[in-house]
Design a protein around this motif. Structure first.
Motif, PDB file in Angstrom:
ATOM      1  N   TYR A  32     -29.870 -26.927  75.245  1.00  0.00           N
ATOM      2  CA  TYR A  32     -29.153 -26.231  74.169  1.00  0.00           C
ATOM      3  C   TYR A  32     -30.145 -25.518  73.265  1.00  0.00           C
ATOM      4  O   TYR A  32     -31.181 -26.075  72.886  1.00  0.00           O
ATOM      5  CB  TYR A  32     -28.326 -27.228  73.346  1.00  0.00           C
ATOM      6  N   ASP A  33     -29.843 -24.254  72.915  1.00  0.00           N
ATOM      7  CA  ASP A  33     -30.768 -23.450  72.119  1.00  0.00           C
ATOM      8  C   ASP A  33     -30.149 -22.917  70.831  1.00  0.00           C
ATOM      9  O   ASP A  33     -30.745 -22.070  70.149  1.00  0.00           O
ATOM     10  CB  ASP A  33     -31.312 -22.280  72.946  1.00  0.00           C
ATOM     11  N   GLY A  34     -28.958 -23.407  70.493  1.00  0.00           N
ATOM     12  CA  GLY A  34     -28.304 -22.949  69.281  1.00  0.00           C
ATOM     13  C   GLY A  34     -27.425 -21.736  69.474  1.00  0.00           C
ATOM     14  O   GLY A  34     -26.659 -21.362  68.582  1.00  0.00           O
ATOM     15  N   GLU A  35     -27.523 -21.089  70.630  1.00  0.00           N
ATOM     16  CA  GLU A  35     -26.740 -19.888  70.899  1.00  0.00           C
ATOM     17  C   GLU A  35     -25.756 -20.069  72.049  1.00  0.00           C
ATOM     18  O   GLU A  35     -24.697 -19.458  72.064  1.00  0.00           O
ATOM     19  CB  GLU A  35     -27.680 -18.712  71.205  1.00  0.00           C
ATOM     20  N   ARG A  36     -26.104 -20.908  72.984  1.00  0.00           N
ATOM     21  CA  ARG A  36     -25.246 -21.096  74.148  1.00  0.00           C
ATOM     22  C   ARG A  36     -23.931 -21.772  73.771  1.00  0.00           C
ATOM     23  O   ARG A  36     -23.859 -22.579  72.843  1.00  0.00           O
ATOM     24  CB  ARG A  36     -25.963 -21.922  75.217  1.00  0.00           C
ATOM     25  N   ASP A  37     -22.902 -21.442  74.510  1.00  0.00           N
ATOM     26  CA  ASP A  37     -21.601 -22.075  74.302  1.00  0.00           C
ATOM     27  C   ASP A  37     -21.670 -23.518  74.788  1.00  0.00           C
ATOM     28  O   ASP A  37     -21.997 -23.780  75.954  1.00  0.00           O
ATOM     29  CB  ASP A  37     -20.528 -21.299  75.086  1.00  0.00           C
ATOM     30  N   LEU A  38     -21.392 -24.464  73.889  1.00  0.00           N
ATOM     31  CA  LEU A  38     -21.576 -25.878  74.217  1.00  0.00           C
ATOM     32  C   LEU A  38     -20.678 -26.344  75.360  1.00  0.00           C
ATOM     33  O   LEU A  38     -21.162 -27.024  76.286  1.00  0.00           O
ATOM     34  CB  LEU A  38     -21.365 -26.738  72.972  1.00  0.00           C
ATOM     35  N   PRO A  39     -19.388 -26.018  75.385  1.00  0.00           N
ATOM     36  CA  PRO A  39     -18.548 -26.461  76.520  1.00  0.00           C
ATOM     37  C   PRO A  39     -19.048 -25.975  77.883  1.00  0.00           C
ATOM     38  O   PRO A  39     -19.035 -26.729  78.864  1.00  0.00           O
ATOM     39  CB  PRO A  39     -17.174 -25.870  76.180  1.00  0.00           C
ATOM     40  N   SER A  40     -19.520 -24.709  77.931  1.00  0.00           N
ATOM     41  CA  SER A  40     -20.007 -24.195  79.232  1.00  0.00           C
ATOM     42  C   SER A  40     -21.319 -24.880  79.607  1.00  0.00           C
ATOM     43  O   SER A  40     -21.589 -25.116  80.794  1.00  0.00           O
ATOM     44  CB  SER A  40     -20.205 -22.679  79.158  1.00  0.00           C
ATOM     45  N   LEU A  41     -22.151 -25.218  78.621  1.00  0.00           N
ATOM     46  CA  LEU A  41     -23.397 -25.927  78.911  1.00  0.00           C
ATOM     47  C   LEU A  41     -23.100 -27.338  79.418  1.00  0.00           C
ATOM     48  O   LEU A  41     -23.769 -27.832  80.334  1.00  0.00           O
ATOM     49  CB  LEU A  41     -24.274 -25.990  77.658  1.00  0.00           C
ATOM     50  N   ILE A  42     -22.075 -27.963  78.852  1.00  0.00           N
ATOM     51  CA  ILE A  42     -21.697 -29.305  79.317  1.00  0.00           C
ATOM     52  C   ILE A  42     -21.229 -29.244  80.772  1.00  0.00           C
ATOM     53  O   ILE A  42     -21.586 -30.098  81.597  1.00  0.00           O
ATOM     54  CB  ILE A  42     -20.608 -29.894  78.403  1.00  0.00           C
ATOM     55  N   GLN A  43     -20.454 -28.215  81.118  1.00  0.00           N
ATOM     56  CA  GLN A  43     -20.000 -28.079  82.504  1.00  0.00           C
ATOM     57  C   GLN A  43     -21.186 -27.836  83.438  1.00  0.00           C
ATOM     58  O   GLN A  43     -21.239 -28.368  84.550  1.00  0.00           O
ATOM     59  CB  GLN A  43     -19.013 -26.915  82.615  1.00  0.00           C
ATOM     60  N   GLU A  44     -22.146 -27.061  82.959  1.00  0.00           N
ATOM     61  CA  GLU A  44     -23.372 -26.817  83.726  1.00  0.00           C
ATOM     62  C   GLU A  44     -24.134 -28.124  83.946  1.00  0.00           C
ATOM     63  O   GLU A  44     -24.685 -28.366  85.019  1.00  0.00           O
ATOM     64  CB  GLU A  44     -24.239 -25.811  82.967  1.00  0.00           C
ATOM     65  N   ALA A  45     -24.127 -28.981  82.936  1.00  0.00           N
ATOM     66  CA  ALA A  45     -24.794 -30.284  83.050  1.00  0.00           C
ATOM     67  C   ALA A  45     -24.102 -31.156  84.090  1.00  0.00           C
ATOM     68  O   ALA A  45     -24.762 -31.822  84.901  1.00  0.00           O
ATOM     69  CB  ALA A  45     -24.802 -30.981  81.694  1.00  0.00           C
TER      70      ALA A  45
END
Length: 482
Positions: free
Chosen positions: A169-182
């Motif tokens: 997470y870098d403060g700009e990415r959409d958190l829900p999409s990053l969670i799905q990526e994880a």
């Protein structure tokens, strides 16, 4: 108080320090220049203080605001209070001016300077996450200023997924999409492959508490007076099969250690038997000038500094504004020095009491963050697998008693001891020169109204001011006093 010959006060520069390490020592050299250029000290101490180029103590805008506040408070002649205010930046001075704060001149226990310094510290700490226990998710949310709606989402993640989110997470990415990526990612063998499906926050906390660090990287321990923590760490790493060395350091000389700790030679022998390096007279704010650290840049995977303290000054409590600048600068210069030696992704752990008034918790956290060490967790010290070691005071008191012999550190209690944990995440961009807390001028020291100066006048007051001034000069040169 110990005094050394005048040659200790000779000018020191960064000549001989490799170019890429000059930033690591610039702050300590600036401190010494600020003391060395003092014209009042030059007049009263003679050749032991040399005039040098001026280092600006306070800009004209800040000086005007300081004078305005002192006038408003009816304290224009309060030299110590002026010293406190001159250490603030313009936005802080504006906040103080607009807040309606007024120091209590009739307080029987604290001077206006003490009260104002405490008020400023509290003002700053209201903008932090606090000094108490903080798990990985709470620290992550505070770092990125995320609202409470993200908390239950993050707490449902597995170890693999949560570690992925916290790392990417870098403060700009959409958190829900990053969670799905994880969720879609494969576990990394080195870390998330271990207990990948375990509850994320619990697993991360276990990693921190069980000290599961990089097995191949070297680890350094600073300020370990009797080397008992370093020995504990060596045994821990040996049991886990680590191949990385432990570099154990003390601030004192071996001769002083032998006077204080009967067991020190035996401890050193055991450390060296397990291939550890033991170095003495190491100032953790000046490691770039220590020959033992040559060629160690970017090699440390873990660094430890337990209960940092800049040294007690007789007659003053640690929070007194005449001596507290030393504690804050200790942390600022420590983390700046580490930047050259900790590898990206390396961890730093600083243990301290959350109620300490010398090295305050905010000094630790803020100094780390401004030097690109991200705050990842604050864990209770007693939950740490390495907490069982022989605590010491780190000064001459250790000759006849130790903190674990029925006596604690004043009013600080063990349940308030914390381990502040950070990970080094450099951006690759050059940082601004390290801010430092201003040391007092000779005039400020001589005008001190309390502490050991209470009731003093004439030559006795002047002589004590000289002793303190020379002590501060020695400390800025990396010489231990006490």
């Amino acid at each position: 108080m110990a005094e050394k010959p005048d040659e200790e006060d000779e000018e020191e520069s960064d000549e001989g320090v490799q170019e890429h390490l000059k930033d690591a020592v610039a702050g300590t050299l600036k401190l010494k220049r600020l003391l060395s250029e003092d014209e009042d000290a030059f007049a009263k101490l003679g050749s032991s203080v040399k005039k040098r180029r001026t280092v600006e103590r306070c800009g004209p805008a800040e000086q005007a605001k300081v004078t305005h506040l002192l006038t408003k408070w009816g304290s224009l002649d309060d030299v110590l209070l002026r010293h406190v205010l001159e250490g603030l930046k313009l936005p802080e001075l504006d906040i103080l001016n607009n807040s309606g704060y007024l120091p209590d001149k009739f307080n029987a226990w604290k001077s206006c300077a003490d009260l104002t310094a405490m008020h400023i510290a509290g003002m700053r700490e209201r903008n932090t996450a606090g000094g108490g226990a903080l798990d990985a998710i709470a620290a992550f949310r505070f770092n990125w200023k995320l609202d409470g709606t993200t908390d239950p989402i993050l707490r449902k993640l597995s170890h693999k997924d949560l570690r992925y989110v916290l790392t990417h997470y870098d403060g700009e990415r959409d958190l829900p999409s990053l969670i799905q990526e994880a969720v879609d990612s494969e576990p990394e063998v080195a870390a998330t492959g271990v207990a990948a499906t375990a509850p994320g926050c619990t697993a991360l906390g276990r990693f921190t508490r069980l000290e599961l660090i990089d097995p191949e990287a070297d680890a350094a321990v600073f300020g370990d007076a009797n080397l008992s923590f370093a020995l504990n760490l060596v045994r821990h790493r040996k049991a886990l099969g680590h191949v990385g060395r432990v570099i154990a350091t003390t601030f004192e000389s071996l001769e002083v250690l032998r006077e204080r700790y009967a067991e020190i030679d035996e401890t050193i022998a055991e450390l060296e038997k397990d291939f550890s390096e033991v170095y003495h007279e190491v100032d953790c704010t000046r490691i770039a000038v220590h020959p033992q650290f040559k060629d160690l840049e970017g090699s440390l995977g873990a660094v430890y500094y337990n209960f940092p303290h800049a040294g007690a000054v007789g007659g003053f409590f640690d929070g007194h504004p005449l001596v507290n600048w030393r504690h804050e600068n200790l942390m600022r210069l420590f983390f700046r020095a580490l930047r050259a030696y900790v590898k990206p992704g390396g961890i730093v752990k600083v243990a301290s009491n959350q109620g300490a008034v010398g090295v305050r918790y905010s000094y630790i956290i803020c100094s780390a963050v401004e030097n690109e060490f991200r705050h990842t967790e604050t864990m209770p010290f007693l939950q740490w697998s390495l907490h069982r070691y022989g605590r010491s005071y780190g000064d001459r008191r250790d000759t006849y008693r130790r903190p674990d012999e029925g006596e604690g550190y004043n009013v600080q209690r063990a349940e308030k001891d914390m381990v502040y944990t950070f990970i080094y995440q450099p951006t690759g961009q050059a940082l601004a020169p390290q801010d430092i807390r201003l040391p007092p001028t000779f005039r400020t020291i001589e005008a001190c109204p309390d502490g050991p100066f209470d009731g003093m006048s004439g030559e006795s007051r002047k002589n004590l001011a000289k002793q303190l001034y020379r002590r501060f000069m020695l400390e800025c040169s990396g010489t231990h006093v006490g």
